[in-house]
Design a protein around this motif. Structure first.
Motif, PDB file in Angstrom:
ATOM      1  N   ALA A 108       0.869  -1.184   0.000  1.00  0.00           N
ATOM      2  CA  ALA A 108       0.000   0.000   0.000  1.00  0.00           C
ATOM      3  C   ALA A 108       0.896   1.222   0.000  1.00  0.00           C
ATOM      4  N   CYS A 109       0.415   2.330  -0.596  1.00  0.00           N
ATOM      5  CA  CYS A 109       1.226   3.543  -0.520  1.00  0.00           C
ATOM      6  C   CYS A 109       0.364   4.743  -0.183  1.00  0.00           C
ATOM      7  N   ILE A 110       0.979   5.696   0.473  1.00  0.00           N
ATOM      8  CA  ILE A 110       0.305   6.922   0.886  1.00  0.00           C
ATOM      9  C   ILE A 110       1.255   8.093   0.644  1.00  0.00           C
ATOM     10  N   GLY A 111       0.718   9.311   0.776  1.00  0.00           N
ATOM     11  CA  GLY A 111       1.557  10.502   0.726  1.00  0.00           C
ATOM     12  C   GLY A 111       1.916  10.919   2.132  1.00  0.00           C
ATOM     13  N   VAL A 112       3.173  11.293   2.335  1.00  0.00           N
ATOM     14  CA  VAL A 112       3.609  11.820   3.630  1.00  0.00           C
ATOM     15  C   VAL A 112       4.183  13.216   3.407  1.00  0.00           C
ATOM     16  N   GLU A 150       4.514  16.707  -0.722  1.00  0.00           N
ATOM     17  CA  GLU A 150       4.278  15.330  -0.279  1.00  0.00           C
ATOM     18  C   GLU A 150       5.284  14.421  -0.970  1.00  0.00           C
ATOM     19  N   ALA A 151       5.533  13.285  -0.353  1.00  0.00           N
ATOM     20  CA  ALA A 151       6.373  12.258  -0.966  1.00  0.00           C
ATOM     21  C   ALA A 151       5.642  10.923  -0.843  1.00  0.00           C
ATOM     22  N   VAL A 152       6.024   9.969  -1.691  1.00  0.00           N
ATOM     23  CA  VAL A 152       5.371   8.656  -1.694  1.00  0.00           C
ATOM     24  C   VAL A 152       6.042   7.751  -0.671  1.00  0.00           C
ATOM     25  N   LYS A 153       5.217   7.179   0.207  1.00  0.00           N
ATOM     26  CA  LYS A 153       5.726   6.178   1.146  1.00  0.00           C
ATOM     27  C   LYS A 153       5.041   4.854   0.857  1.00  0.00           C
ATOM     28  N   LEU A 154       5.839   3.805   0.740  1.00  0.00           N
ATOM     29  CA  LEU A 154       5.350   2.478   0.362  1.00  0.00           C
ATOM     30  C   LEU A 154       5.458   1.528   1.554  1.00  0.00           C
ATOM     31  N   PHE A 155       4.371   0.814   1.827  1.00  0.00           N
ATOM     32  CA  PHE A 155       4.354  -0.223   2.873  1.00  0.00           C
ATOM     33  C   PHE A 155       4.272  -1.579   2.185  1.00  0.00           C
ATOM     34  N   VAL A 156       5.140  -2.490   2.568  1.00  0.00           N
ATOM     35  CA  VAL A 156       5.227  -3.773   1.859  1.00  0.00           C
ATOM     36  C   VAL A 156       5.242  -4.943   2.832  1.00  0.00           C
ATOM     37  N   VAL A 157       4.438  -5.954   2.516  1.00  0.00           N
ATOM     38  CA  VAL A 157       4.539  -7.258   3.190  1.00  0.00           C
ATOM     39  C   VAL A 157       5.276  -8.175   2.226  1.00  0.00           C
ATOM     40  N   LYS A 189       7.031   9.810  -9.218  1.00  0.00           N
ATOM     41  CA  LYS A 189       6.142   8.750  -8.727  1.00  0.00           C
ATOM     42  C   LYS A 189       6.880   7.757  -7.815  1.00  0.00           C
ATOM     43  N   LYS A 190       8.209   7.766  -7.893  1.00  0.00           N
ATOM     44  CA  LYS A 190       9.006   6.756  -7.188  1.00  0.00           C
ATOM     45  C   LYS A 190       8.870   6.928  -5.672  1.00  0.00           C
ATOM     46  N   PRO A 191       8.655   5.819  -4.931  1.00  0.00           N
ATOM     47  CA  PRO A 191       8.590   5.944  -3.471  1.00  0.00           C
ATOM     48  C   PRO A 191       9.877   6.549  -2.908  1.00  0.00           C
ATOM     49  N   LYS A 192       9.711   7.461  -1.963  1.00  0.00           N
ATOM     50  CA  LYS A 192      10.889   8.027  -1.288  1.00  0.00           C
ATOM     51  C   LYS A 192      11.235   7.163  -0.073  1.00  0.00           C
ATOM     52  N   TYR A 193      10.193   6.553   0.502  1.00  0.00           N
ATOM     53  CA  TYR A 193      10.386   5.722   1.688  1.00  0.00           C
ATOM     54  C   TYR A 193       9.726   4.365   1.475  1.00  0.00           C
ATOM     55  N   ILE A 194      10.379   3.314   1.978  1.00  0.00           N
ATOM     56  CA  ILE A 194       9.799   1.964   1.958  1.00  0.00           C
ATOM     57  C   ILE A 194       9.853   1.412   3.376  1.00  0.00           C
ATOM     58  N   GLU A 195       8.712   0.921   3.828  1.00  0.00           N
ATOM     59  CA  GLU A 195       8.663   0.317   5.160  1.00  0.00           C
ATOM     60  C   GLU A 195       8.082  -1.082   5.035  1.00  0.00           C
TER      61      GLU A 195
END
Length: 560
Positions: A488-492, A499-506, A529-535
């Motif tokens: 899932a991704c959201i803006g932070v 805003e920047a793209v943050k990506l959450f990954v399982v 469009k590229k995620p800046k952060y991945i968690e």
């Protein structure tokens, strides 16, 4: 409905504009070519083109395109930064009776393939720096004609050759490519020398541009903008800006700083098309990321109008050379594309003596919908009032107007509102009300003076430096990675880009690293469009039917 905002209009600004004064954008352009023939129209890298030269060059290119046998309304893609060939090509495509498809030159092969196929583009004019991207997907598209431009094509013999040498050999900005059958821009112009442009009858309802905007369904979709849409917005913006442009000292010709990319609707209308209508000179900035080079170019000109996004205003002011410029000629600074921050606006006013006048709009509204008064003396923090011939209503979830001071979805009606999404009647119906209002997806509050403030976003869209990023697209592509189970991704919030793209990954593959995923994203998405952060997470929040809850992720306190 009562147009309460009209009381806020500065003296001399009309309540309505007449889009019928031009039959088409071509009528508007050709009037300017004749009326302002001796004036300089565009400046780039020390070279200028007059309106007379833009007229002649675009007529030649238009005649060549017609000779390919393309039917009226055929789509022609443009994939270039702000160089002299761009406005020539825009004028040529429209004069030939075709539709312009603006393409971000930094698109990845995947993004480019989608846009060319979705638009049904029959031809493309592309800068050689990006030809390698086209090479990878061309056989999978319906594109029949490829014209490859070089940076120096219109810069004059010696200078053009020198610029091309530096770009290709010194800076190595042109990756090797092979496009059999493609012609160079110069070859095309040579072939076109003896051809005559056949006049085409165009009307208000003909489609002038397809402006691609992120899709809520995960694919980018084209906002179909008619000749009437663009004529209306040019005239609306011109009428609105008069109080600022008429300020002393009077100038015979406006100089507009065109640093925003022409493929973006903001620069297309506010710089290129408005400039043509008013006989202005556009100072084209090919690479605004080179802030030092940008400021050096500004130092060569008296400039009167500077449209920009918040990040660009901020970037300029944070460079030591910017404060050395002469701002005495600057009449209007226009902020759009993303929210202007108070701190940036205050600093700009202090440095330049010129307030940032914030406006609001979307690709679907050509783009201008609202503006703060052009004679304002300070930053307001709101998006202003509707432009002439434009209405705004604030709707609740049932589609009913809310009371003044209550939040709801901003809906816009006016002659600048798009015809619809290209070949997507279902998506068009979703955003248009029965009485012709376009539902923006932004949540706003209108006060008793008719001023609107944006307070939230209904859609999950992320706004990065004025560009729309849709989570569905990011998630759809990331989910294809073999090491990803779900995402899932959201803006932070981001100080540089809003805003920047943050990506959450399982993870599906426990060995998957953030670096590997970043590299994958780099290949799939253009930079913004590229995620800046991945968690990485062990699980993602979901509804009881299994839908991932982005809002729950947004509501958590996000650290970088």
């Amino acid at each position: 409905m009562e147009k309460i905002w009209l009381k806020a209009y500065p003296p001399g600004v009309p309540a309505e504009i007449d889009a019928n004064q031009y039959r088409s954008l071509v009528h508007l352009q050709e009037e300017a070519f004749s009326k302002y023939a001796a004036r300089q129209a565009y400046s780039s890298m020390g070279q200028t083109l007059s309106y007379r030269e833009v007229d002649a060059l675009s007529a030649r290119l238009a005649a060549w395109l017609q000779q390919r046998g393309l039917a009226k309304g055929a789509r022609v893609a443009l994939m270039m930064p702000n160089i002299l060939q761009y406005p020539v090509a825009i004028a040529a495509i429209l004069r030939a009776g075709y539709t312009v498809v603006n393409v971000n030159p930094l698109y990845t092969p995947r993004e480019l393939e989608h846009q060319l196929n979705d638009s049904g583009a029959a031809a493309i004019i592309i800068l050689e720096n990006f030809a390698t991207t086209l090479q990878q997907i061309l056989p999978k598209t319906g594109v029949q004609h490829v014209i490859v431009a070089s940076m120096g094509d219109l810069l004059g013999g010696f200078k053009g050759a020198l610029v091309n040498f530096v770009v290709r050999k010194i800076k190595k900005m042109v990756p090797a490519y092979s496009l059999p059958g493609a012609l160079s821009f110069r070859q095309v112009m040579a072939q076109a020398a003896g051809l005559t442009l056949a006049p085409v009858t165009l009307g208000h309802e003909d489609i002038a541009f397809l402006q691609y905007t992120g899709g809520t369904t995960g694919v980018s979709k084209g906002a179909a903008l008619s000749h009437r849409n663009l004529i209306a917005n040019i005239l609306q913006c011109e009428a609105w800006l008069q109080p600022a442009l008429k300020k002393a000292p009077q100038v015979e010709q406006l100089n507009i700083v065109c640093a925003l990319p022409l493929y973006h609707i903001f620069a297309l209308t506010a710089c290129c098309l408005l400039g043509t209508r008013t006989g202005a000179m556009n100072i084209l900035i090919a690479n605004p990321r080179d802030i030092g080079g940008f400021i050096k170019e500004l130092g060569k000109h008296k400039f009167h109008m500077l449209p920009a996004v918040n990040t660009l205003f901020n970037g300029l002011m944070n460079h030591p050379d910017f404060s050395k410029l002469d701002f005495s000629s600057l009449k209007v600074s226009i902020g759009g594309g993303m929210a202007v921050q108070q701190a940036v606006a205050d600093k700009w006013m202090k440095l330049t003596g010129n307030p940032i006048i914030e406006g609001y709009g979307l690709s679907e509204t050509s783009p201008g919908a609202t503006f703060n008064p052009a004679d304002a003396t300070a930053y307001s923090g709101v998006i202003g009032v509707p432009l002439p011939s434009t209405e705004i209503i604030i709707l609740d979830d049932a589609g009913q107007p809310v009371a003044l001071g209550q939040p709801g979805e901003i809906a816009i009606r006016g002659p600048q509102v798009m015809v619809g999404y290209w070949n997507r009647p279902d998506e068009t119906r979703e955003v248009m009300t029965a009485d012709g209002f376009f539902k923006s997806g932004d949540i706003g509050i209108m006060d008793e003076r008719g001023y609107t403030k944006i307070v939230d976003r209904k859609k999950d869209m992320i706004l990065v430096s004025g560009f729309n990023v849709y989570p569905n697209e990011i998630e759809g592509v990331v989910a294809l990675h073999p090491g990803v189970l779900e995402c899932a991704c959201i803006g932070v919030p981001d100080t540089n880009s809003g805003e920047a793209v943050k990506l959450f990954v399982v993870k599906k593959d426990p060995a998957l690293t953030a670096d590997q995923l970043m590299e994958y994203c780099k290949q799939q998405f253009t930079a913004y469009k590229k995620p800046k952060y991945i968690e990485f997470r062990s699980e993602l929040p979901k509804t009881n039917v299994g839908k991932i809850l982005r809002r729950a992720l947004r509501d958590e306190k996000q650290g970088a």
